[in-house]
Scaffold this active site. Structure first.
Site, PDB file in Angstrom:
ATOM      1  N   TYR A 257       0.852  -1.194   0.000  1.00 22.47           N
ATOM      2  CA  TYR A 257       0.000   0.000   0.000  1.00 22.47           C
ATOM      3  C   TYR A 257       0.887   1.243   0.000  1.00 22.47           C
ATOM      4  O   TYR A 257       1.878   1.293   0.736  1.00 22.47           O
ATOM      5  CB  TYR A 257      -0.913   0.011   1.236  1.00 22.47           C
ATOM      6  CG  TYR A 257      -1.996   1.051   1.133  1.00 22.47           C
ATOM      7  CD1 TYR A 257      -3.185   0.791   0.446  1.00 22.47           C
ATOM      8  CD2 TYR A 257      -1.832   2.310   1.707  1.00 22.47           C
ATOM      9  CE1 TYR A 257      -4.171   1.759   0.330  1.00 22.47           C
ATOM     10  CE2 TYR A 257      -2.815   3.279   1.592  1.00 22.47           C
ATOM     11  CZ  TYR A 257      -3.977   2.994   0.911  1.00 22.47           C
ATOM     12  OH  TYR A 257      -4.962   3.958   0.789  1.00 22.47           O
ATOM     13  N   PHE A 314      -5.532   8.984  -4.396  1.00 24.31           N
ATOM     14  CA  PHE A 314      -4.344   8.362  -5.014  1.00 24.31           C
ATOM     15  C   PHE A 314      -3.989   7.154  -4.167  1.00 24.31           C
ATOM     16  O   PHE A 314      -3.837   7.286  -2.945  1.00 24.31           O
ATOM     17  CB  PHE A 314      -3.125   9.308  -5.011  1.00 24.31           C
ATOM     18  CG  PHE A 314      -1.835   8.582  -5.347  1.00 24.31           C
ATOM     19  CD1 PHE A 314      -1.347   8.564  -6.639  1.00 24.31           C
ATOM     20  CD2 PHE A 314      -1.132   7.877  -4.366  1.00 24.31           C
ATOM     21  CE1 PHE A 314      -0.176   7.865  -6.946  1.00 24.31           C
ATOM     22  CE2 PHE A 314       0.031   7.170  -4.663  1.00 24.31           C
ATOM     23  CZ  PHE A 314       0.505   7.171  -5.963  1.00 24.31           C
ATOM     24  N   GLU A 315      -3.873   6.013  -4.788  1.00 22.02           N
ATOM     25  CA  GLU A 315      -3.229   4.902  -4.100  1.00 22.02           C
ATOM     26  C   GLU A 315      -2.747   3.904  -5.135  1.00 22.02           C
ATOM     27  O   GLU A 315      -3.363   3.726  -6.188  1.00 22.02           O
ATOM     28  CB  GLU A 315      -4.125   4.221  -3.045  1.00 22.02           C
ATOM     29  CG  GLU A 315      -5.532   3.949  -3.428  1.00 22.02           C
ATOM     30  CD  GLU A 315      -6.409   3.385  -2.300  1.00 22.02           C
ATOM     31  OE1 GLU A 315      -7.413   2.747  -2.639  1.00 22.02           O
ATOM     32  OE2 GLU A 315      -6.112   3.573  -1.118  1.00 22.02           O
ATOM     33  N   ILE A 316      -1.590   3.326  -4.824  1.00 25.81           N
ATOM     34  CA  ILE A 316      -1.109   2.184  -5.596  1.00 25.81           C
ATOM     35  C   ILE A 316      -1.028   1.060  -4.578  1.00 25.81           C
ATOM     36  O   ILE A 316      -0.430   1.237  -3.511  1.00 25.81           O
ATOM     37  CB  ILE A 316       0.265   2.447  -6.236  1.00 25.81           C
ATOM     38  CG1 ILE A 316       0.199   3.681  -7.152  1.00 25.81           C
ATOM     39  CG2 ILE A 316       0.739   1.220  -7.028  1.00 25.81           C
ATOM     40  CD1 ILE A 316       1.533   4.096  -7.744  1.00 25.81           C
TER      41      ILE A 316
END
Ligand SMILES: Nc1nc2c(ncn2[C@@H]2O[C@H](COP(=O)(O)OP(=O)(O)O)[C@@H](O)[C@H]2O)c(=O)[nH]1
Ligand SMILES: [Mg+2]
Length: 424
Positions: A257, A314-316
């Site tokens: 995360y 926003f997240e990867i």
């Protein structure tokens, strides 16, 4: 006389030759700095599992057979490997990102939840992501909607995406009120929140959106083809080139995360979220990571929540983690408590508490080099040379990281990371 004019002609020829060589040399070196075209991936390779009937994929507006195989993870490219650095900014040729081989790809996709009416705002986001990153990498893009996507949305978005654009409709059970919720109680909450002017407090669709992003987006049949996702919302900005593949970074470094901006949640939207989290910890101690990030979430060893969360627009992240028993048990436990409807729990604190409790610290990551804006906050890298190397156009004065409403300073302290000079 004749000999004189011959000599003049000869002089003209010599001068013309020198001018030609001069122009050839300078115009040639200028063209050398233009990006080399990156070979497009084989778009004929799409999903490895058949998609549900409502789901379709297109590449640059052309329909793709969604029953074909997906692009394999880690597909090898010739001369693969990361560049050591992109810092040779004075060398024009070396600073052209297209000259740096992108290396092997991860099995990953962008994902955007959107309405048809969001088309122009999501188009802006896609253009930014493509220009700054994806034109070199050609990752797929999954669009999800509670209603069918119209042709306009499909055509505009798939023309912009360099990978395969795929469109999915959300199953109704992932976008409706579950049967254990008391609807009268939920209606009264919405009326009360409207009077108290709590942002999105009276919105039912916002609640469905938060619940879907918290517990269901990774379960959509299209998403099951991928191991990593990068969430993109409408009207975001990317301010710097993204030289190295964040998906590959996540995979190779065991990250699950990641974030660019962190901040404090609005207390009135989550009065009992921490109580639910504590109940989960008591019922499922086996899911709590040994080296968790409780310090980031709580100032008193877990008794109360300090409202710190990673901003989830926003997240990867790892889809494998989201689909794990630990995360699914966490979401189901929260969902049973009803706070998505009896309060207005956001997916950002839900994801963040999950990441903080279920993952080890080493599985989290702060992407400093991804310079990002979502109304109203900006992350702009602190390092001057990095901003130059990555051709950033953000104003470092707009950087939110060290504001008193940001939790990034706390994150740095927990991780033992060095803060920039002048920040305490
Ligand atoms: N399909 C669909 N998407 C939605 C709906 N509401 C919000 N979204 C999407 O959910 C994400 C978050 O919504 P947004 O309006 O940006 O919320 P904010 O960033 O919290 O102000 C965005 O990607 C929106 O496009 C909805 O009712 N239907
Ligand atoms: Mg948004």
């Amino acid at each position: 006389m004749l000999a004189g004019s011959n000599a003049r002609i000869l002089r003209y020829i010599v001068v013309a030759g020198i001018i030609l060589i001069f122009f050839y040399h300078f115009s040639g070196s200028r063209y050398d700095t233009l990006p080399r075209p990156v070979p497009a991936p084989d778009h004929a390779q799409a999903a490895s599992q058949p998609s549900p009937p409502n789901d379709e994929a297109t590449t640059a507006g052309r329909p793709v057979d969604s029953t074909q195989k997906s692009i394999p993870a880690d597909r090898d490219r010739p001369n693969s490997g990361f560049p050591k650095s992109v810092s040779a900014s004075t060398d024009a040729a070396a600073s052209t990102l297209a000259d740096i081989d992108p290396g092997p790809r991860a099995n990953a996709t962008f994902v955007s939840l959107a309405r048809n009416a969001d088309v122009w705002d999501i188009a802006r986001s896609i253009r930014q992501v493509e220009d700054r990153f994806n034109r070199r990498f050609n990752y797929d893009w999954v669009f999800l909607n509670d209603k069918p996507f119209d042709d306009n949305f499909r055509n505009i978005t798939s023309a912009l995406v360099s990978g395969t654009a795929r469109f999915g409709q959300i199953p109704v059970e992932h976008w409706s009120v579950p049967d254990w919720i008391d609807e009268d109680k939920a209606t009264k909450v919405r009326e009360d929140m409207k009077e108290r002017k709590i942002i999105y407090g009276d919105s039912m669709s916002y609640r469905h959106m938060c619940r879907f992003e918290s517990g269901f987006f990774f379960q959509h049949p299209i998403m099951k083809n991928y191991d990593f996702y990068w969430r993109v919302e409408p009207s975001i900005e990317l301010f710097c080139d993204i030289a190295q593949d964040p998906f590959r970074f996540m995979k190779e470094n065991g990250k699950k995360y990641s974030f660019t901006i962190s901040l404090l949640e609005y207390v009135d939207t989550i009065p009992t979220l921490w109580d639910s989290a504590v109940k989960f910890i008591e019922n499922y101690p086996q899911h709590v990571a040994a080296d968790n990030s409780m310090e980031f979430l709580s100032d008193d060893g877990g008794q109360t929540y300090n409202m710190c969360h990673f901003w989830s627009n926003f997240e990867i992240g790892s889809l494998e983690w989201m689909r794990s028993d630990a995360y699914v048990d966490f979401f189901n436990s929260l969902d049973q408590d009803g706070g998505f409807f009896y309060e207005r729990w956001g997916d950002a604190p839900v994801h963040s508490i999950a990441a903080g409790l279920l993952l080890n610290k080493t599985e989290l990551h702060f992407f400093d080099e991804i310079a990002y804006f979502h109304m109203p906050f900006t992350h702009c890298p602190n390092d001057v040379q990095s901003r130059i190397d990555l051709k950033c156009h953000c104003n470092p004065k707009d950087n939110f990281d060290w504001s008193r409403y940001s939790c990034t300073s706390r994150y740095f302290e927990m991780m033992g990371m060095q803060k920039p000079d002048g920040v305490d």
